[in-house]
Design a protein around this motif. Structure first.
Motif, short mmCIF file in Angstrom:
data_model
loop_
_atom_site.label_atom_id
_atom_site.label_comp_id
_atom_site.label_asym_id
_atom_site.label_seq_id
_atom_site.Cartn_x
_atom_site.Cartn_y
_atom_site.Cartn_z
N ALA A 190 0.82 -1.21 0.00
CA ALA A 190 0.00 0.00 0.00
C ALA A 190 0.86 1.25 0.00
O ALA A 190 0.50 2.26 -0.63
N CYS A 191 2.00 1.20 0.70
CA CYS A 191 2.87 2.38 0.77
C CYS A 191 3.58 2.62 -0.56
O CYS A 191 3.77 3.77 -0.97
N GLY A 192 4.01 1.55 -1.21
CA GLY A 192 4.57 1.69 -2.55
C GLY A 192 6.07 1.77 -2.65
O GLY A 192 6.64 1.39 -3.66
N ASP A 193 6.75 2.30 -1.64
CA ASP A 193 8.21 2.38 -1.68
C ASP A 193 8.76 2.35 -0.27
O ASP A 193 8.01 2.42 0.71
N LEU A 194 10.08 2.25 -0.17
CA LEU A 194 10.71 2.08 1.13
C LEU A 194 10.51 3.28 2.04
O LEU A 194 10.16 3.13 3.21
#
Length: 375
Positions: A338-342
């Motif tokens: 859901a966040c998409g990236d680190l």
């Protein structure tokens, strides 16, 4: 040495110039220009002071330079992280600043070294494949020559010609055998070099104290896990863990004892690798855990089980025989997909972690949910 030279070489003056403030304008300068320069400096100082005071940060060379780089845009990455941090309503403290500035020049050099190691290993793998193919070809060629030599021996015509061809064939067989042996030796040396490079990369990727993956390796593993999760439509969660009251442990028992506590927490979290999780040390007393194929609820349950095991342990300072008291940690879980990236996942997990700290510590949280403390 003149007074002005001594002033220019002092540490305070170097910091002053680093902040872009410099000495006062000379009295003979243009009055309007002097006033404008002084006004700009006062405005910059006011902005630096506001940033430090608003976040209750101490006034030190480190925080002054940090504030300057954020306010002036000298460090765009740090300024962007600060904006995201403030926007998320999370605290801006010294611990976070040290983590935000976690990519110094030596880390960049180490990253370049690891990248080079990966390229060399890939080249060696390609060379090994080529060598293996050449060995097969030389073996097939030798077998073919041997078969033709047998056929020529059976032929009864023109024995002189057959003898000449047989000698040439035997010479070619000897050369093919030598080539095969050389290729075999090359493959052996390549395998030994590959093994050495793998050991070097393991050392480069390993946190020297805990034996877990270091931050650089953990970030690379996150990228790989995220790519796999997207390709397979599988869930992926990120957990961030921080030891409770770790500064108090260091202050009371010393840094050597604190290092032992870090190792024990690392061992406790390391058990999660048996469930297919990926664990790394991503900061001083902060750890990261990846949960491939696990939903947020499943990740929460796994991390909470590790938290409970840690809370049950009773550690004693081996040097003084003084008990540490309960050593616990708090954690936050974020849905990495859901966040998409680190960076977004870390920010979300950090938010849950701070909520867990604010809720009394020794607990794991996912957004607005807390796993209760149990002993």
């Amino acid at each position: 040495m003149a007074k002005q030279d001594r002033w220019a070489e002092s540490p305070f003056q170097r910091l002053w110039h680093r902040l872009g403030l410099g000495p006062e304008p000379h009295a003979s300068a243009d009055v309007a220009g002097v006033a404008e320069t002084l006004a700009a400096r006062r405005a910059l100082l006011a902005r630096l002071a506001a940033l430090l005071i608003d976040h209750d940060l101490p006034i030190t060379p480190f925080t002054l330079v940090m504030a300057h780089d954020c306010v002036t845009g000298a460090n765009p990455r740090l300024a962007e992280l600060l904006i995201q941090r403030i926007g998320a309503g999370l605290p801006v403290d010294l611990a976070w600043l040290e983590q935000a500035l976690r990519h110094p020049a030596q880390d960049l050099a180490a990253e370049q070294l690891v990248t080079l190691l990966c390229h060399v290993r890939e080249s060696l793998t390609a060379f090994d494949r080529s060598t293996h193919g050449a060995m097969q070809a030389s073996g097939d060629f030798a077998d073919s020559l041997q078969a033709h030599l047998g056929e020529m021996a059976k032929a009864g015509a023109d024995k002189a010609l057959v003898r000449s061809l047989a000698e040439a064939t035997r010479a070619m067989l000897a050369q093919a055998g030598q080539l095969h042996a050389e290729l075999a030796a090359s493959r052996k040396r390549t395998a030994e070099l590959q093994s050495t490079l793998e050991q070097v990369q393991r050392v480069a990727d390993e946190d020297h104290l805990t034996g877990l993956a270091n931050r650089r390796a953990f970030e690379r593993q996150f990228a790989q896990a995220l790519e796999t999760a997207r390709a397979t439509a599988a869930p992926l969660c990120l957990g961030v863990v921080d030891i409770d009251h770790f500064k108090r442990i260091n202050d009371r028992h010393g840094h050597t004892a604190g290092d032992r506590v870090l190792k024990v927490v690392a061992e406790t979290l390391g058990v999660l690798r048996e469930a297919g999780c990926i664990v790394g040390r991503i900061g001083g007393e902060e750890f990261g855990v990846l949960f491939p194929g696990r939903s947020p609820g499943q990740a929460l349950a796994l991390l909470n089980s590790a938290r409970a095991r840690m809370a049950e342990r009773r550690l004693i300072n081996r040097t003084t025989d003084v008990p540490f008291g309960p050593v616990t940690f708090s954690g936050g879980i974020a849905d990495a997909i859901a966040c998409g990236d680190l960076e977004s996942a870390l920010t979300a997990a950090d938010g849950a972690l701070y909520a867990a700290k604010g809720g009394g510590r020794n607990r794991v949280m996912l957004t607005d949910r807390a796993w209760p403390v149990t002993r």
